[in-house]
Structure formats: structure tokens, C-alpha cells
Design a protein around this motif. Structure first.
Motif, PDB file in Angstrom:
ATOM      1  N   ASP A 133    -106.506 -72.073  16.586  1.00  0.00           N
ATOM      2  CA  ASP A 133    -106.462 -72.260  18.032  1.00  0.00           C
ATOM      3  C   ASP A 133    -105.079 -72.751  18.477  1.00  0.00           C
ATOM      4  OD1 ASP A 133    -108.069 -74.348  20.518  1.00  0.00           O
ATOM      5  OD2 ASP A 133    -107.755 -72.175  20.552  1.00  0.00           O
ATOM      6  N   LEU A 134    -104.092 -72.623  17.587  1.00  0.00           N
ATOM      7  CA  LEU A 134    -102.763 -73.167  17.846  1.00  0.00           C
ATOM      8  C   LEU A 134    -101.666 -72.151  17.565  1.00  0.00           C
ATOM      9  CD1 LEU A 134    -103.173 -76.629  16.064  1.00  0.00           C
ATOM     10  CD2 LEU A 134    -103.082 -76.258  18.542  1.00  0.00           C
ATOM     11  N   LYS A 135    -100.581 -72.273  18.299  1.00  0.00           N
ATOM     12  CA  LYS A 135     -99.324 -71.646  17.912  1.00  0.00           C
ATOM     13  C   LYS A 135     -98.627 -72.659  17.006  1.00  0.00           C
ATOM     14  CE  LYS A 135     -98.872 -69.771  22.570  1.00  0.00           C
ATOM     15  NZ  LYS A 135     -98.017 -69.715  23.770  1.00  0.00           N
ATOM     16  N   LEU A 136     -98.129 -72.191  15.891  1.00  0.00           N
ATOM     17  CA  LEU A 136     -97.588 -73.094  14.886  1.00  0.00           C
ATOM     18  C   LEU A 136     -96.138 -72.758  14.584  1.00  0.00           C
ATOM     19  CD1 LEU A 136    -100.740 -72.783  12.686  1.00  0.00           C
ATOM     20  CD2 LEU A 136    -100.042 -74.882  13.855  1.00  0.00           C
ATOM     21  N   ALA A 137     -95.360 -73.767  14.297  1.00  0.00           N
ATOM     22  CA  ALA A 137     -93.946 -73.559  14.013  1.00  0.00           C
ATOM     23  C   ALA A 137     -93.440 -74.600  13.027  1.00  0.00           C
ATOM     24  CB  ALA A 137     -93.134 -73.637  15.303  1.00  0.00           C
ATOM     25  N   TRP A 138     -92.365 -74.238  12.356  1.00  0.00           N
ATOM     26  CA  TRP A 138     -91.620 -75.188  11.530  1.00  0.00           C
ATOM     27  C   TRP A 138     -90.224 -75.328  12.125  1.00  0.00           C
ATOM     28  CZ3 TRP A 138     -93.265 -78.363   7.768  1.00  0.00           C
ATOM     29  CH2 TRP A 138     -94.491 -78.084   7.166  1.00  0.00           C
ATOM     30  N   PHE A 139     -89.741 -76.570  12.131  1.00  0.00           N
ATOM     31  CA  PHE A 139     -88.417 -76.905  12.613  1.00  0.00           C
ATOM     32  C   PHE A 139     -87.696 -77.683  11.512  1.00  0.00           C
ATOM     33  CE2 PHE A 139     -89.206 -76.209  17.190  1.00  0.00           C
ATOM     34  CZ  PHE A 139     -90.583 -76.217  17.235  1.00  0.00           C
ATOM     35  N   ARG A 140     -86.384 -77.795  11.684  1.00  0.00           N
ATOM     36  CA  ARG A 140     -85.645 -78.708  10.813  1.00  0.00           C
ATOM     37  C   ARG A 140     -84.478 -79.295  11.599  1.00  0.00           C
ATOM     38  NH1 ARG A 140     -82.948 -74.470   6.442  1.00  0.00           N
ATOM     39  NH2 ARG A 140     -81.472 -73.468   7.876  1.00  0.00           N
ATOM     40  N   GLN A 141     -84.055 -80.465  11.156  1.00  0.00           N
ATOM     41  CA  GLN A 141     -82.919 -81.133  11.780  1.00  0.00           C
ATOM     42  C   GLN A 141     -82.039 -81.710  10.694  1.00  0.00           C
ATOM     43  OE1 GLN A 141     -83.924 -84.079  14.754  1.00  0.00           O
ATOM     44  NE2 GLN A 141     -81.878 -84.003  15.621  1.00  0.00           N
ATOM     45  N   ALA A 142     -80.851 -81.132  10.573  1.00  0.00           N
ATOM     46  CA  ALA A 142     -79.876 -81.612   9.612  1.00  0.00           C
ATOM     47  C   ALA A 142     -79.120 -82.799  10.200  1.00  0.00           C
ATOM     48  CB  ALA A 142     -78.915 -80.494   9.251  1.00  0.00           C
ATOM     49  N   GLY A 153     -88.675 -83.623  -0.644  1.00  0.00           N
ATOM     50  CA  GLY A 153     -88.123 -84.293  -1.820  1.00  0.00           C
ATOM     51  C   GLY A 153     -86.734 -83.794  -2.123  1.00  0.00           C
ATOM     52  N   LEU A 154     -86.280 -84.124  -3.323  1.00  0.00           N
ATOM     53  CA  LEU A 154     -84.957 -83.734  -3.800  1.00  0.00           C
ATOM     54  C   LEU A 154     -85.109 -82.565  -4.768  1.00  0.00           C
ATOM     55  CD1 LEU A 154     -81.901 -84.285  -4.142  1.00  0.00           C
ATOM     56  CD2 LEU A 154     -82.524 -85.899  -5.968  1.00  0.00           C
ATOM     57  N   VAL A 155     -84.328 -81.525  -4.563  1.00  0.00           N
ATOM     58  CA  VAL A 155     -84.393 -80.348  -5.415  1.00  0.00           C
ATOM     59  C   VAL A 155     -82.986 -79.805  -5.613  1.00  0.00           C
ATOM     60  CG1 VAL A 155     -84.790 -78.793  -3.457  1.00  0.00           C
ATOM     61  CG2 VAL A 155     -85.590 -78.134  -5.742  1.00  0.00           C
ATOM     62  N   GLN A 156     -82.749 -79.181  -6.742  1.00  0.00           N
ATOM     63  CA  GLN A 156     -81.448 -78.576  -6.995  1.00  0.00           C
ATOM     64  C   GLN A 156     -81.332 -77.244  -6.269  1.00  0.00           C
ATOM     65  OE1 GLN A 156     -80.959 -78.403 -11.295  1.00  0.00           O
ATOM     66  NE2 GLN A 156     -79.720 -80.263 -11.231  1.00  0.00           N
ATOM     67  N   SER A 178     -85.207 -70.335  -3.264  1.00  0.00           N
ATOM     68  CA  SER A 178     -83.750 -70.138  -3.303  1.00  0.00           C
ATOM     69  C   SER A 178     -83.045 -71.129  -2.374  1.00  0.00           C
ATOM     70  CB  SER A 178     -83.399 -68.695  -2.909  1.00  0.00           C
ATOM     71  OG  SER A 178     -84.025 -67.777  -3.773  1.00  0.00           O
ATOM     72  N   LEU A 179     -83.408 -72.383  -2.500  1.00  0.00           N
ATOM     73  CA  LEU A 179     -82.873 -73.396  -1.592  1.00  0.00           C
ATOM     74  C   LEU A 179     -81.374 -73.586  -1.768  1.00  0.00           C
ATOM     75  CD1 LEU A 179     -85.853 -75.868  -1.746  1.00  0.00           C
ATOM     76  CD2 LEU A 179     -84.891 -74.913   0.353  1.00  0.00           C
ATOM     77  N   LYS A 180     -80.734 -73.875  -0.656  1.00  0.00           N
ATOM     78  CA  LYS A 180     -79.283 -74.071  -0.612  1.00  0.00           C
ATOM     79  C   LYS A 180     -78.986 -75.476  -0.095  1.00  0.00           C
ATOM     80  CE  LYS A 180     -78.793 -69.237   0.849  1.00  0.00           C
ATOM     81  NZ  LYS A 180     -78.265 -68.344   1.907  1.00  0.00           N
ATOM     82  N   PRO A 181     -77.830 -76.029  -0.405  1.00  0.00           N
ATOM     83  CA  PRO A 181     -77.486 -77.357   0.129  1.00  0.00           C
ATOM     84  C   PRO A 181     -77.571 -77.413   1.646  1.00  0.00           C
ATOM     85  CG  PRO A 181     -76.009 -76.797  -1.652  1.00  0.00           C
ATOM     86  CD  PRO A 181     -76.836 -75.574  -1.398  1.00  0.00           C
ATOM     87  N   LEU A 211     -95.395 -82.480  17.647  1.00  0.00           N
ATOM     88  CA  LEU A 211     -94.568 -82.466  16.450  1.00  0.00           C
ATOM     89  C   LEU A 211     -95.049 -83.542  15.488  1.00  0.00           C
ATOM     90  CD1 LEU A 211     -90.895 -82.116  17.725  1.00  0.00           C
ATOM     91  CD2 LEU A 211     -92.197 -80.431  16.441  1.00  0.00           C
ATOM     92  N   GLY A 212     -94.911 -83.253  14.194  1.00  0.00           N
ATOM     93  CA  GLY A 212     -95.209 -84.254  13.192  1.00  0.00           C
ATOM     94  C   GLY A 212     -94.052 -85.226  13.040  1.00  0.00           C
ATOM     95  N   GLN A 213     -94.181 -86.118  12.079  1.00  0.00           N
ATOM     96  CA  GLN A 213     -93.152 -87.148  11.900  1.00  0.00           C
ATOM     97  C   GLN A 213     -92.007 -86.677  11.013  1.00  0.00           C
ATOM     98  OE1 GLN A 213     -95.788 -86.910  10.014  1.00  0.00           O
ATOM     99  NE2 GLN A 213     -94.974 -87.192   7.945  1.00  0.00           N
ATOM    100  N   GLY A 214     -92.195 -85.569  10.345  1.00  0.00           N
ATOM    101  CA  GLY A 214     -91.133 -84.987   9.538  1.00  0.00           C
ATOM    102  C   GLY A 214     -91.181 -85.398   8.084  1.00  0.00           C
ATOM    103  N   THR A 215     -90.589 -84.562   7.237  1.00  0.00           N
ATOM    104  CA  THR A 215     -90.460 -84.849   5.810  1.00  0.00           C
ATOM    105  C   THR A 215     -89.062 -84.437   5.368  1.00  0.00           C
ATOM    106  OG1 THR A 215     -91.504 -84.576   3.639  1.00  0.00           O
ATOM    107  CG2 THR A 215     -91.472 -82.636   5.065  1.00  0.00           C
ATOM    108  N   GLN A 216     -88.411 -85.279   4.581  1.00  0.00           N
ATOM    109  CA  GLN A 216     -87.023 -85.052   4.187  1.00  0.00           C
ATOM    110  C   GLN A 216     -86.950 -84.075   3.026  1.00  0.00           C
ATOM    111  OE1 GLN A 216     -83.963 -86.495   5.415  1.00  0.00           O
ATOM    112  NE2 GLN A 216     -83.094 -84.908   4.085  1.00  0.00           N
ATOM    113  N   VAL A 217     -86.077 -83.100   3.163  1.00  0.00           N
ATOM    114  CA  VAL A 217     -85.752 -82.180   2.076  1.00  0.00           C
ATOM    115  C   VAL A 217     -84.266 -82.304   1.798  1.00  0.00           C
ATOM    116  CG1 VAL A 217     -85.589 -79.770   1.382  1.00  0.00           C
ATOM    117  CG2 VAL A 217     -87.613 -80.575   2.613  1.00  0.00           C
ATOM    118  N   THR A 218     -83.923 -82.588   0.559  1.00  0.00           N
ATOM    119  CA  THR A 218     -82.528 -82.708   0.155  1.00  0.00           C
ATOM    120  C   THR A 218     -82.266 -81.741  -0.981  1.00  0.00           C
ATOM    121  OG1 THR A 218     -82.491 -85.052   0.785  1.00  0.00           O
ATOM    122  CG2 THR A 218     -80.722 -84.263  -0.640  1.00  0.00           C
ATOM    123  N   VAL A 219     -81.274 -80.879  -0.797  1.00  0.00           N
ATOM    124  CA  VAL A 219     -80.920 -79.884  -1.806  1.00  0.00           C
ATOM    125  C   VAL A 219     -79.553 -80.246  -2.362  1.00  0.00           C
ATOM    126  CG1 VAL A 219     -80.649 -77.443  -2.320  1.00  0.00           C
ATOM    127  CG2 VAL A 219     -82.225 -78.167  -0.513  1.00  0.00           C
TER     128      VAL A 219
END
Length: 123
Positions: free
Chosen positions: A31-40, A10-13, A85-88, A113-121
């Protein structure tokens, strides 16, 4: 086959917090190796956190270390990414990834990989 579905973006300040969820199906997360990714926008996808060992210890890249926390709930077969402490510059599409625990894949070499979720700071 593992299906991953992210939610919670979502959108956060700037300075705010968000918690992303990743619901897994097809295998249990212990039973899995798990990771988080992001793509700007305009950037390559980067791995930011992962859990690959039996001890469940999470590893983080420097840009998120001390601000993001990766956790899981085996009962819900769900992985979380608490982002504080999210940053732009954290603005990106966030993905979770997984590989079978005993696969040769490294920390950020997820087979699924999942389909992704948008984060906007906002600043």
C-alpha cells in the motif's frame, strides 16, 4: 503514520556486497510507494531507487544501476536493498522512504523516512 527501521549497514571492502533491510509498520508495503535514499558526508540526500507502480518495477539512478537491487517481502513487510560491487563512493547513510500508494508524491518525495543505517566502503 508509517514507521521505517533500516538495518544491515556496516563496513565492507570495495567490491564487496551488503544487503540493507527496511522493516515497515503502520501500513503494509503493498500500500506504499517505496524508495531508498543515501546521504554522503557533506552532500545532500539523493534518491537511488524506488518502486511506485502496481507492477512493482524498481527504478534506479545511473550511479547504482546494475549493481543495486531493490526487492520486498510482503510477508515480512520489509524492503531490501542488495548492494553489489560496492565502491568507496557508495559510502553514505542509507535511508528508506515511503508514501501512501495513491498520494501525489513522486518517486523520491517520500513522506516518511527511517533513521538511516551507515554504509562504509573501504578502498
Amino acid at each position: 503514520e508509517v514507521e521505517l527501521v533500516e538495518s544491515g549497514g556496516g563496513l565492507v571492502q570495495a567490491g564487496g556486497s551488503l544487503t540493507l533491510s527496511c522493516a515497515a509498520s503502520g501500513r503494509t508495503i503493498d500500500d506504499l510507494k517505496l524508495a531508498w535514499f543515501r546521504q554522503a558526508p557533506g552532500e545532500q540526500r539523493e534518491g537511488i531507487s524506488c518502486v511506485i507502480g502496481d507492477d512493482g518495477q524498481a527504478h534506479y539512478v545511473d550511479s547504482v544501476k546494475g549493481r543495486f537491487i531493490m526487492s520486498s517481502d510482503n510477508a515480512k513487510n520489509t524492503v531490501y536493498l542488495q548492494m553489489n560491487s560496492l565502491k568507496p563512493e557508495d559510502t553514505a547513510v542509507y535511508y528508506c522512504g515511503a508514501s501512501p500508494l495513491f498520494s501525489p508524491n513522486g518517486c523520491f518525495q517520500s513522506l516518511f523516512l527511517g533513521q538511516g543505517t551507515q554504509v562504509t566502503v573501504s578502498s
